[in-house]
Design a protein around this motif. Structure first.
Motif, PDB file in Angstrom:
ATOM      1  N   GLN A   1       0.823  -1.412  -0.093  1.00 40.34           N
ATOM      2  CA  GLN A   1      -0.267   0.153   0.011  1.00 40.34           C
ATOM      3  C   GLN A   1       0.955   1.241  -0.103  1.00 40.34           C
ATOM      4  O   GLN A   1       2.077   1.242   0.515  1.00 40.34           O
ATOM      5  CB  GLN A   1      -0.795  -0.130   1.157  1.00 40.34           C
ATOM      6  N   VAL A   2       0.439   2.289  -0.739  1.00 39.45           N
ATOM      7  CA  VAL A   2       1.208   3.553  -0.643  1.00 39.45           C
ATOM      8  C   VAL A   2       0.359   4.747  -0.264  1.00 39.45           C
ATOM      9  O   VAL A   2      -1.031   4.714  -0.464  1.00 39.45           O
ATOM     10  CB  VAL A   2       1.389   3.810  -2.132  1.00 39.45           C
ATOM     11  N   GLN A   3       0.835   5.620   0.512  1.00 37.94           N
ATOM     12  CA  GLN A   3       0.268   6.752   1.041  1.00 37.94           C
ATOM     13  C   GLN A   3       1.172   8.132   0.266  1.00 37.94           C
ATOM     14  O   GLN A   3       2.378   7.985   0.375  1.00 37.94           O
ATOM     15  CB  GLN A   3       0.220   7.056   2.449  1.00 37.94           C
ATOM     16  N   GLY A  26       5.595   3.615   1.845  1.00 36.74           N
ATOM     17  CA  GLY A  26       5.171   2.282   1.247  1.00 36.74           C
ATOM     18  C   GLY A  26       5.823   1.962   0.144  1.00 36.74           C
ATOM     19  O   GLY A  26       6.626   2.581  -0.303  1.00 36.74           O
ATOM     20  N   ARG A  27       5.569   0.928  -0.498  1.00 34.95           N
ATOM     21  CA  ARG A  27       6.319   0.374  -1.591  1.00 34.95           C
ATOM     22  C   ARG A  27       5.641   0.907  -3.031  1.00 34.95           C
ATOM     23  O   ARG A  27       4.719   1.063  -3.350  1.00 34.95           O
ATOM     24  CB  ARG A  27       6.333  -1.221  -1.830  1.00 34.95           C
ATOM     25  N   TYR A  32       5.785   1.635 -11.580  1.00 35.28           N
ATOM     26  CA  TYR A  32       4.782   2.619 -11.203  1.00 35.28           C
ATOM     27  C   TYR A  32       5.093   3.773 -12.025  1.00 35.28           C
ATOM     28  O   TYR A  32       6.353   4.199 -12.519  1.00 35.28           O
ATOM     29  CB  TYR A  32       4.706   2.723  -9.550  1.00 35.28           C
ATOM     30  N   GLY A  99       0.560   4.605  -9.415  1.00 35.79           N
ATOM     31  CA  GLY A  99      -0.028   3.453  -9.829  1.00 35.79           C
ATOM     32  C   GLY A  99       0.884   2.690 -10.869  1.00 35.79           C
ATOM     33  O   GLY A  99       1.662   3.377 -11.431  1.00 35.79           O
ATOM     34  N   ARG A 106      -3.845   4.446  -8.674  1.00 37.25           N
ATOM     35  CA  ARG A 106      -4.675   3.798  -7.602  1.00 37.25           C
ATOM     36  C   ARG A 106      -4.547   4.383  -6.265  1.00 37.25           C
ATOM     37  O   ARG A 106      -5.334   4.200  -5.103  1.00 37.25           O
ATOM     38  CB  ARG A 106      -4.442   2.230  -7.467  1.00 37.25           C
ATOM     39  N   TYR A 107      -3.336   5.195  -6.093  1.00 42.95           N
ATOM     40  CA  TYR A 107      -3.119   5.957  -4.890  1.00 42.95           C
ATOM     41  C   TYR A 107      -3.106   7.379  -5.171  1.00 42.95           C
ATOM     42  O   TYR A 107      -2.519   7.983  -6.001  1.00 42.95           O
ATOM     43  CB  TYR A 107      -1.899   5.443  -4.316  1.00 42.95           C
TER      44      TYR A 107
END
Length: 118
Positions: A1-3, A26-27, A32, A99, A106-107
Motif C-alpha cells: 500500500q502507498v500513501q 509504502g512500496r 509505477y 500506480g 490507484r493511490y
C-alpha cells in the motif's frame, strides 16, 4: 500500500515559481508512474504530467509544457513538480497520484492549494 502527501503549495504572483513535493510511504514498484493532476475552481480534475519511477520518462499536458518540470528522487521516495512562469489559470488544487504505469492511478494524495494572482 502507498500513501502520498503533497506539500509546497501557496500564493504567488503571475510570472513567479513554485515547487511542489510529493512524499510517498509504502512500496513504490519499479513499474509505477507518478502523476500530477490539478483541479481549478468550478472545473473538472485535469492531467498535468507524469514520470515513470524506474526510467524517469516524463510527459506533460500541452497547457504546462515548457513551464512545468517533473523530477524524482528514488532514494527519498519523492516526486517534485517545478512550476515556472505561473499564470492565474494555473490556480487550483494539485494532486499527486501513483500506480502501475499504463494501467491505473490507484493511490492519491490529499492535494495542495496553488493560487496565482494577477
Amino acid at each position: 500500500q502507498v500513501q502520498l502527501v503533497e506539500s509546497g503549495g501557496g500564493l504567488v504572483q503571475a510570472g513567479g515559481s513554485l515547487r511542489l513535493s510529493c512524499a510517498a510511504s509504502g512500496r513504490i514498484f519499479s513499474d509505477y508512474a507518478m502523476g500530477w493532476f490539478r483541479q481549478a475552481p468550478g472545473k473538472e480534475r485535469e492531467f498535468v504530467g507524469r514520470i515513470t519511477w524506474s526510467g524517469g520518462s516524463t510527459y506533460y499536458a500541452d497547457s504546462v509544457k515548457g513551464r512545468f518540470t517533473i523530477s524524482r528522487d528514488n532514494a527519498k521516495n519523492t516526486v517534485f513538480l517545478q512550476m515556472n512562469s505561473l499564470k492565474p489559470t494555473d490556480t487550483g488544487v494539485y494532486y499527486c497520484a501513483a500506480g502501475p504505469y499504463g494501467i491505473n492511478y490507484r493511490y492519491w494524495g490529499q492535494g495542495t492549494q496553488v493560487t496565482v494572482s494577477s
